[in-house]
Design an enzyme around this catalytic site. Structure first.
Site, PDB file in Angstrom:
ATOM      1  N   ASP A  27      -1.029   7.652  -6.332  1.00 55.11           N
ATOM      2  CA  ASP A  27      -0.109   6.515  -6.248  1.00 55.11           C
ATOM      3  C   ASP A  27      -0.522   5.373  -7.159  1.00 55.11           C
ATOM      4  OD1 ASP A  27       0.368   8.117  -3.714  1.00 55.11           O
ATOM      5  OD2 ASP A  27       2.026   6.695  -3.757  1.00 55.11           O
ATOM      6  N   ARG A  65       6.941  -0.904  -0.671  1.00 53.99           N
ATOM      7  CA  ARG A  65       5.711  -0.142  -0.384  1.00 53.99           C
ATOM      8  C   ARG A  65       4.642  -0.692  -1.338  1.00 53.99           C
ATOM      9  NH1 ARG A  65       5.895   6.167   0.634  1.00 53.99           N
ATOM     10  NH2 ARG A  65       4.079   5.619   1.898  1.00 53.99           N
TER      11      ARG A  65
HETATM   12  O1  MRU Z   1       3.543   8.322   1.388  1.00 51.87           O
HETATM   13  P1  MRU Z   1       4.071   9.245   0.321  1.00 51.87           P
HETATM   14  O2  MRU Z   1       4.607  10.513   0.883  1.00 51.87           O
HETATM   15  O3  MRU Z   1       5.015   8.560  -0.619  1.00 51.87           O
HETATM   16  O4  MRU Z   1       2.759   9.606  -0.513  1.00 51.87           O
HETATM   17  C1  MRU Z   1       2.896  10.439  -1.621  1.00 51.87           C
HETATM   18  C2  MRU Z   1       1.616  10.757  -2.278  1.00 51.87           C
HETATM   19  O5  MRU Z   1       0.552  10.334  -1.886  1.00 51.87           O
HETATM   20  C3  MRU Z   1       1.721  11.556  -3.535  1.00 51.87           C
HETATM   21  O6  MRU Z   1       0.545  12.288  -3.733  1.00 51.87           O
HETATM   22  C4  MRU Z   1       1.936  10.628  -4.736  1.00 51.87           C
HETATM   23  O7  MRU Z   1       2.924   9.688  -4.470  1.00 51.87           O
HETATM   24  C5  MRU Z   1       2.266  11.393  -5.957  1.00 51.87           C
HETATM   25  S1  MRU Z   1       3.915  12.090  -5.937  1.00 51.87           S
HETATM   26  C6  MRU Z   1       4.080  12.811  -7.466  1.00 51.87           C
END
Ligand code: MRU
Length: 337
Positions: free
Chosen positions: A225, A81
């Site tokens: 992220d 990712r």
């Molecule tokens: O695509 P995802 O579900 O992995 O995205 C998650 C998010 O955007 C969260 O806000 C981020 O990873 C923080 S988790 C503590």
């Protein structure tokens, strides 16, 4: 109900909570190869920036255990990712150990992965302790996506702050954006807060403006992220819209960012790669088409919220206020310029 852990090293394999199966069932995947870890991250069986970082570290241990080429495994795990910098945070540390000691056995790498997992627990707990101080008695918080315990190896970030405020009796209510298209808010955040008996209501993502206009929101609390050197924030698609609406209504917009999500090597949000996922995540719900036949869809998984819309960044080091370039620049982040 006690929350299950997002992942657990079982001595010779990785036990991973399959977040795709929640809230219907609690299923643990038993992963024995690094390729399975890549697949679990890409398919979002494990998701949430801190959790995927720790899972990737254990993926390197599995690669060493199978005698596979560690560089290839690390490359594939890193690419599983692209937006969350937590993958780089964990994999760079694993790589540094490999580079400094030459050929390493899986047991030595397991010690490093376990240490990263322990650090995630510490970081998230400290972050939550700082974040909870920002929420006034009786506050109503709006949250996007899912940032709770199972998105990390510890207590979560933004949702951890919300749960801690509830435990202190400071929280009146939580509004949960359902978070199209994967519905992390409706499925995961509502489930996690339900387990912890935190009062919450799911809304469609577009309802936040009306709620704020009616005076029903005191603060927005989200995760991230990646935070760039200038304080721009990459987070789940829809976060930027939420920040704009919050600003229009004079509501504080808080971003929870453990050090593992802060990237001083990325100058600003424009330099962050935004993951684009399969259009079917939008056109289909649980395998059923909800879009007109042949309709095209564009599915960016994240967006960038410019630093000037962020009221504060909540980290394990404390609460950072603008100007963020200066505040981020002095953080004790190991292995960052
Ligand atoms: O695509 P995802 O579900 O992995 O995205 C998650 C998010 O955007 C969260 O806000 C981020 O990873 C923080 S988790 C503590």
């Amino acid at each position: 109900m006690t929350l299950p852990a997002s992942l657990r090293w079982a001595g010779d394999h990785l036990e991973l909570l399959d977040q795709r199966k929640l809230p219907e069932s609690i299923v643990f995947l038993q992963l024995t190869t690094w390729e399975e870890v890549v697949d679990a991250i890409a398919s979002m069986a494990v998701r949430g920036a801190p959790a995927i970082g720790i899972a990737a570290a254990w993926g390197v241990v599995l690669a060493a255990q199978s005698g596979d080429d560690l560089s290839s495994a690390i490359r594939a795990l890193r690419a599983s990712r692209p937006t969350a910098v937590n993958l780089g945070w964990a994999l760079n540390r694993m790589q540094a150990v490999i580079a400094s000691t030459g050929p390493v056995d899986s047991d030595s790498l397991a010690v490093v992965a376990a240490e990263l997992q322990r650090q995630d627990c510490l970081m998230t707990q400290r972050l939550v302790d700082h974040g909870v101080s920002l929420l006034d008695q009786g506050c109503r918080v709006l949250h996007h996506c899912h940032t709770g315990a199972i998105a990390t190896a510890g207590v979560g970030t933004a949702l951890g702050v919300v749960s801690a405020a509830h435990a202190r009796g400071a929280l009146r209510h939580v509004w949960l954006d359902e978070t199209r298209p994967r519905l992390q808010g409706a499925a995961l955040s509502a489930w996690e807060l339900g387990c912890l008996a935190v009062p919450c209501t799911v809304i469609v993502d577009g309802a936040s403006g009306l709620l704020m206009r009616r005076g029903e929101v005191d603060a927005v609390m989200v995760g991230c992220d990646r935070v760039a050197a200038n304080g721009d924030v990459a987070n789940k698609i829809g976060t930027y819209n939420l920040a704009l609406v919050a600003r229009a209504h004079g509501i504080p917009f808080y971003v929870c960012a453990p050090g593992s999500s802060i990237d001083r090597t990325t100058p600003d949000g424009d330099a962050i790669t935004i993951e684009e996922r399969d259009a079917q995540e939008i056109t289909h719900v649980q395998g059923l088409s909800v879009a007109a036949p042949g309709a095209q869809a564009w599915n960016p998984a994240f967006d960038i919220t410019p630093a000037h819309l962020v009221t504060a960044l909540i980290t394990e080091f404390g609460v950072l206020r603008p100007p963020y370039r200066e505040a981020i620049g002095v953080l004790p982040l190991p292995n960052q310029p």
